[in-house]
Motif scaffolding. Structure first.
Motif, mmCIF file in Angstrom:
data_model
loop_
_atom_site.group_PDB
_atom_site.id
_atom_site.type_symbol
_atom_site.label_atom_id
_atom_site.label_comp_id
_atom_site.label_asym_id
_atom_site.label_seq_id
_atom_site.Cartn_x
_atom_site.Cartn_y
_atom_site.Cartn_z
ATOM 1 N N PRO A 3 0.827 -1.210 0.000
ATOM 2 C CA PRO A 3 0.000 0.000 0.000
ATOM 3 C C PRO A 3 0.856 1.253 0.000
ATOM 4 O O PRO A 3 1.938 1.286 0.573
ATOM 5 C CB PRO A 3 -0.793 -0.128 1.309
ATOM 6 C CG PRO A 3 0.039 -1.002 2.184
ATOM 7 C CD PRO A 3 0.746 -1.957 1.265
ATOM 8 N N SER A 4 0.367 2.273 -0.683
ATOM 9 C CA SER A 4 1.090 3.540 -0.718
ATOM 10 C C SER A 4 0.967 4.235 0.628
ATOM 11 O O SER A 4 -0.039 4.112 1.326
ATOM 12 C CB SER A 4 0.535 4.438 -1.820
ATOM 13 O OG SER A 4 0.735 3.843 -3.079
ATOM 14 N N GLY A 5 1.990 4.963 0.978
ATOM 15 C CA GLY A 5 1.971 5.742 2.202
ATOM 16 C C GLY A 5 2.492 7.135 1.916
ATOM 17 O O GLY A 5 2.597 7.569 0.765
ATOM 18 N N TYR A 6 2.837 7.836 2.985
ATOM 19 C CA TYR A 6 3.322 9.201 2.874
ATOM 20 C C TYR A 6 4.588 9.341 3.710
ATOM 21 O O TYR A 6 4.705 8.740 4.785
ATOM 22 C CB TYR A 6 2.286 10.195 3.391
ATOM 23 C CG TYR A 6 0.970 10.176 2.646
ATOM 24 C CD1 TYR A 6 0.735 11.051 1.591
ATOM 25 C CD2 TYR A 6 -0.044 9.289 3.011
ATOM 26 C CE1 TYR A 6 -0.478 11.049 0.912
ATOM 27 C CE2 TYR A 6 -1.255 9.275 2.335
ATOM 28 C CZ TYR A 6 -1.468 10.157 1.293
ATOM 29 O OH TYR A 6 -2.670 10.144 0.620
ATOM 30 N N ILE A 7 5.503 10.140 3.227
ATOM 31 C CA ILE A 7 6.686 10.483 4.000
ATOM 32 C C ILE A 7 6.608 11.974 4.323
ATOM 33 O O ILE A 7 6.214 12.788 3.479
ATOM 34 C CB ILE A 7 7.990 10.144 3.237
ATOM 35 C CG1 ILE A 7 9.181 10.134 4.195
ATOM 36 C CG2 ILE A 7 8.219 11.064 2.078
ATOM 37 C CD1 ILE A 7 9.218 8.939 5.105
ATOM 38 N N ILE A 8 6.931 12.329 5.545
ATOM 39 C CA ILE A 8 6.948 13.724 5.989
ATOM 40 C C ILE A 8 8.394 14.057 6.324
ATOM 41 O O ILE A 8 9.029 13.349 7.114
ATOM 42 C CB ILE A 8 6.041 13.932 7.212
ATOM 43 C CG1 ILE A 8 4.603 13.518 6.881
ATOM 44 C CG2 ILE A 8 6.076 15.389 7.669
ATOM 45 C CD1 ILE A 8 3.685 13.436 8.095
ATOM 46 N N ARG A 9 8.910 15.111 5.731
ATOM 47 C CA ARG A 9 10.336 15.424 5.863
ATOM 48 C C ARG A 9 10.550 16.930 5.779
ATOM 49 O O ARG A 9 9.657 17.676 5.342
ATOM 50 C CB ARG A 9 11.115 14.732 4.741
ATOM 51 C CG ARG A 9 10.592 15.082 3.357
ATOM 52 C CD ARG A 9 11.478 14.587 2.243
ATOM 53 N NE ARG A 9 10.909 14.870 0.932
ATOM 54 C CZ ARG A 9 10.914 16.057 0.336
ATOM 55 N NH1 ARG A 9 11.469 17.111 0.956
ATOM 56 N NH2 ARG A 9 10.382 16.228 -0.864
ATOM 57 N N PRO A 10 11.739 17.407 6.162
ATOM 58 C CA PRO A 10 12.031 18.835 6.013
ATOM 59 C C PRO A 10 12.023 19.253 4.542
ATOM 60 O O PRO A 10 12.455 18.504 3.665
ATOM 61 C CB PRO A 10 13.435 18.974 6.616
ATOM 62 C CG PRO A 10 13.562 17.818 7.555
ATOM 63 C CD PRO A 10 12.801 16.701 6.915
ATOM 64 N N VAL A 11 11.541 20.440 4.277
ATOM 65 C CA VAL A 11 11.525 20.973 2.921
ATOM 66 C C VAL A 11 12.957 21.201 2.437
ATOM 67 O O VAL A 11 13.869 21.433 3.240
ATOM 68 C CB VAL A 11 10.717 22.291 2.882
ATOM 69 C CG1 VAL A 11 11.456 23.419 3.598
ATOM 70 C CG2 VAL A 11 10.355 22.689 1.461
ATOM 71 N N ASN A 12 13.166 21.110 1.129
ATOM 72 C CA ASN A 12 14.470 21.445 0.558
ATOM 73 C C ASN A 12 14.265 22.219 -0.742
ATOM 74 O O ASN A 12 13.135 22.369 -1.227
ATOM 75 C CB ASN A 12 15.330 20.195 0.343
ATOM 76 C CG ASN A 12 14.701 19.205 -0.616
ATOM 77 O OD1 ASN A 12 14.387 19.546 -1.762
ATOM 78 N ND2 ASN A 12 14.510 17.961 -0.168
#
Length: 353
Positions: A3-12
C-alpha cells in the motif's frame, strides 16, 4: 501489493515547484503560504538553516512537506516556528474584552512575543479522504518531542478566518478596508512578508466596539474558514484551548497550549522497527525519527505488538532511511470525544458564547 503511504520530511530547495503549486491550491488568506517564489525560497532557506543548526538561536522555522510515496509529489505541508513575534517580525492580534460570556469590544495589541507557533497545515484536496491530514498535523508535535528544550514555550496556532463564497472576509472589509486602503489579499501578502509592524505603528490600541460592526463581520469573529474547521477540531483534540485573541486580519480563532499538554508529544515512546508484512488488520499510523536534524516521519499501515515491535514494509524503512542507529517514536492518537460530531469543537465564534 504494497500500500502507498506518505513520508513527511524537512523541505528542501528541490521542493520549490511542488510547494508553489500547493500554495496556489491554498488560495488567499493563508498568510504563511504565499504563492510567491521569492517568499518561498526565503522560507526554504530559513527552514534548512533551522534544521541544520537548531541551537544557533531562539528564532527558527522548521517547515515540513508531505510526499506521496507512490508518485513523489508534494501533497501537504506544515510548520513549527520558534521565537515568533520578534521586533523584526511583529505579531498583532485583536483581544476580545468585556464579559467572558459576551465580549463587547476588540483591542489591537502586539502579541505572541517568544511563542512557538504551529501552522501552515495544508493538504491537497485529492488526499484528504485518506485521513493523512491528521497525521501531518501530529508530525509537528512529534518533531517538537525530539527537542523539548527548543520548543517548550507557550504554543499558539492561528487559523484562517471565515470568508464568503467569493473568498472575501467580512471582518477585514469592515475594519481594515477603510483604514488601510488595500484588499484582503494585498494585506495578507504584506503581513507574510513584513510582519504586523506597519499596522501597529499606526493602529496599536485600536478599539472596535462590537456594536459598531455589521452582523456579517460580528458573525466572523472567532469563526474558522470552512477549510480550517477540521484543523481546529484536531487542535482541540490534541490539547489546544480557546483564547481571548483573534486574528488581526480576518478574525480567525487563535488557540493556545503547552508542549506538556499535547497528546502526541507526551505519549510519544520509542519503538523498534522490523522489515516484514504487516498483518491484515494493520492500521494507518505515524512513525517518526527521534532526531530533529534528521527528522522524517512515515504515515502508512503497520503492525505493532505488545513489546512495541513495529512491523512495516521494506519500502517504508527505505523512506525513513532507517538504520540500527536510528531511533523511532510512535504515539497514541488523541482520544475521540464520545457522542460528538467530528466538528463539534470547531465553531468557537461569538455565535456560541
Amino acid at each position: 501489493m504494497v500500500p502507498s503511504g506518505y513520508i513527511i520530511r524537512p523541505v528542501n530547495a528541490g521542493d520549490l515547484a511542488g510547494l508553489f503549486a500547493l500554495c496556489l491550491q491554498a488560495g488567499p488568506g493563508f498568510t504563511s503560504l504565499q504563492a510567491d517564489e521569492t517568499y518561498l525560497r526565503a522560507l526554504i532557506t530559513c527552514s534548512e538553516a533551522s534544521f541544520g543548526a537548531p541551537d544557533s538561536g531562539a528564532k527558527g522555522t522548521h517547515f515540513l512537506v508531505m510526499e506521496y510515496c507512490q508518485t513523489g509529489d508534494v501533497v501537504g505541508c506544515a510548520s513549527v516556528k520558534t521565537g515568533v513575534g520578534s521586533d523584526a517580525f511583529m505579531c498583532a492580534d485583536f483581544e476580545m474584552s468585556g464579559p467572558s460570556h459576551r465580549p463587547n469590544a476588540l483591542t489591537l495589541r502586539r502579541t505572541l512575543q517568544g511563542f512557538t507557533e504551529v501552522g501552515s497545515l495544508f493538504l491537497h484536496p485529492a488526499h484528504r479522504a485518506s485521513g493523512a491530514g491528521r497525521y501531518l498535523a501530529r508530525a509537528r508535535y512529534m518533531l517538537m518531542a525530539t527537542r523539548p528544550d527548543l520548543f517548550d514555550q507557550p504554543i499558539v496556532s492561528q487559523l484562517r478566518g471565515w470568508c464568503d463564497e467569493a473568498e472575501c472576509s467580512p471582518f477585514y472589509d469592515a475594519i481594515w478596508s477603510p483604514r488601510l486602503g488595500q484588499t484582503y489579499a494585498q494585506t495578507d501578502a504584506r503581513l507574510a512578508r513584513d510582519g504586523a509592524g506597519f499596522v501597529l505603528s499606526e493602529f496599536e490600541g485600536l478599539n472596535v466596539p462590537l456594536d459598531t460592526l455589521e452582523e456579517a463581520a460580528r458573525h466572523a469573529i472567532g469563526r474558522p474558514h470552512d477549510t480550517a474547521a477540521g484543523a481546529l477540531c484536531l487542535l482541540a483534540q490534541e490539547g489546544f484551548r480557546a483564547s481571548s485573541l483573534i486574528d488581526m486580519s480576518d478574525g480567525g480563532p487563535i488557540v493556545l497550549s503547552t508542549l506538556g499538554e499535547l497528546n502526541s508529544a507526551h505519549t510519544a515512546r520509542q519503538v523498534v522497527l522490523m522489515d516484514g508484512r504487516p498483518e491484515p488488520s494493520a492500521q494507518m499510523m505515524l512513525l517518526a525519527s527521534s532526531s530533529l536534524q534528521d527528522f522524517r516521519a512515515y504515515v502508512g499501515c503497520v503492525s505493532i505488538d505488545a513489546q512495541d515491535l513495529v512491523i512495516c514494509h521494506a519500502s517504508a524503512l527505505n523512506q525513513l532511511r532507517a538504520s540500527e542507529e536510528t531511533h523511532f517514536l510512535i504515539s497514541a492518537p488523541p482520544p475521540a470525544t464520545p457522542g460528538k460530531e467530528p466538528h463539534a469543537h470547531t465553531n468557537w465564534s461569538l455565535d456560541n458564547v
